[in-house]
Write an enzyme that holds these catalytic residues in place. Structure first.
Site, PDB file in Angstrom:
ATOM      1  N   HIS A   1       0.845  -1.191   0.000  1.00 44.74           N
ATOM      2  CA  HIS A   1       0.000   0.000   0.000  1.00 44.74           C
ATOM      3  C   HIS A   1       0.877   1.238   0.000  1.00 44.74           C
ATOM      4  O   HIS A   1       1.698   1.428   0.884  1.00 44.74           O
ATOM      5  CB  HIS A   1      -0.915   0.016   1.227  1.00 44.74           C
TER       6      HIS A   1
ATOM      7  N   LEU B   1     -10.713  -3.410   2.827  1.00 42.79           N
ATOM      8  CA  LEU B   1      -9.757  -2.759   1.947  1.00 42.79           C
ATOM      9  C   LEU B   1      -8.572  -2.194   2.730  1.00 42.79           C
ATOM     10  O   LEU B   1      -8.749  -1.355   3.617  1.00 42.79           O
ATOM     11  CB  LEU B   1     -10.442  -1.639   1.154  1.00 42.79           C
ATOM     12  N   ASP B   2      -7.378  -2.664   2.394  1.00 43.83           N
ATOM     13  CA  ASP B   2      -6.124  -2.180   2.970  1.00 43.83           C
ATOM     14  C   ASP B   2      -6.052  -2.339   4.483  1.00 43.83           C
ATOM     15  O   ASP B   2      -5.326  -1.605   5.169  1.00 43.83           O
ATOM     16  CB  ASP B   2      -5.893  -0.698   2.602  1.00 43.83           C
ATOM     17  N   GLU B   3      -6.798  -3.292   5.044  1.00 43.03           N
ATOM     18  CA  GLU B   3      -6.814  -3.473   6.494  1.00 43.03           C
ATOM     19  C   GLU B   3      -6.461  -4.894   6.912  1.00 43.03           C
ATOM     20  O   GLU B   3      -6.729  -5.313   8.040  1.00 43.03           O
ATOM     21  CB  GLU B   3      -8.180  -3.074   7.065  1.00 43.03           C
TER      22      GLU B   3
END
Length: 300
Positions: free
Chosen positions: A208, A243-245
């Protein structure tokens, strides 16, 4: 495949034949290290690296990673795993054996920006990634020549939200065709659906841009510049449906200041992204990561 790369891979494979790794997660109590070490000793294995961690020595969870060497391990591997079943049952262990001759197969997904892809291919060519890069998939054509020059199959699959279902069906088919163990998102700028992610639990590693949880989503460097940040960074994590976690494997940062433009931030950020993703992939391939809920235990 390039002849020099092929020779290095063969040498690595030969050296790894008698190497094994054991990862264990279990309730913490005295004697676990001794128990596992004695088991390996009784199977004529020599421990060459051992790392352990307890979430709470009083009433927590114990994690251990052991790397060992054993003569004729390929022939003994099945019996070792069979013998460990009863040990694991008695002590409520979740465990995983990995053997050096079982080389993982990786797919790299990329969009337009090639810097993370190039870093991974360099590490692979240099013999520092324990994997076979068996395919590269992209929604752009820019990386084709570079990838195919190394003898790696390149598949161009245009992608957008209107055709996402068909695209992912083709991608899943290719993952099965190439028998892929690990999917690496090297700046693949497409959101993966829950259906796709569910096919590959803890098998997709993403990088990310920017430093989670700050500036999630699009145009992170522009937003960071507008906020006047003094630190920028990157996060590599396993992909989940949030998302992105997903569970974080590695992060890093560099200091910036008011003299740095958005272009400067992007250049600095790309350097961080390359090294963070390469480290995360390397540690995954070396079985140094245990996922625990939405976090990781990483034995460097």
């Amino acid at each position: 495949m390039d002849e020099n790369v092929n020779m290095k891979l063969k040498q690595q494979s030969k050296q790894a034949e008698n190497r094994g790794r054991l990862l264990v997660k279990c309730p913490d109590k005295p004697g676990i290290v001794s128990l596992v070490s004695t088991f390996l000793y009784n199977h004529k294995a020599n421990i060459i690296e051992s790392s352990q961690y307890s979430s709470d020595p009083e009433n927590g969870t114990f994690f251990i990673r052991i790397e060992f060497q054993c003569e004729n391990l390929i022939e003994q591997a099945v019996q070792i795993e069979k013998d460990f079943v009863e040990v694991a049952r008695k002590h409520s262990m979740d465990y995983h054996f990995a053997f050096g001759n079982e080389r993982k197969r990786s797919a790299i997904f990329v969009s337009k920006e090639p810097h993370c892809l190039m870093e991974l291919l360099w590490e692979w060519q240099n013999g520092d990634l324990e994997t076979d890069v068996v395919v590269v998939i992209s929604n752009h054509e820019e990386a084709r020549d570079m990838v195919e020059s190394l003898g790696i199959p390149f598949h161009y699959i245009p992608a957008n939200k209107d055709i996402r279902k068909q695209v992912e069906a083709e991608q899943i088919r290719l993952m099965e065709e190439y028998n892929v163990d690990l999917l690496i998102l090297a700046r693949y700028m497409q959101i993966l659906t829950p259906d796709f992610v569910s096919h590959f639990p803890n098998q997709i590693i993403n990088i990310h841009h920017s430093f989670l949880p700050a500036f999630i989503g699009a145009r992170p460097y522009e937003r960071a510049y507008g906020r006047g940040v003094k630190l920028i960074g990157a996060t590599s994590h396993y992909v989940t449906n949030d998302l992105d976690e997903g569970p974080i494997i590695e992060q890093d940062i560099e200091r910036v200041d008011h003299r740095d433009s958005v272009i400067d931030l992007k250049k600095i950020g790309s350097r961080i992204e390359r090294r963070v993703l390469a480290k995360a992939v390397k540690w995954h391939l070396e079985n140094r990561v245990i996922v625990e809920g939405n976090k990781t235990i990483v034995f460097h």
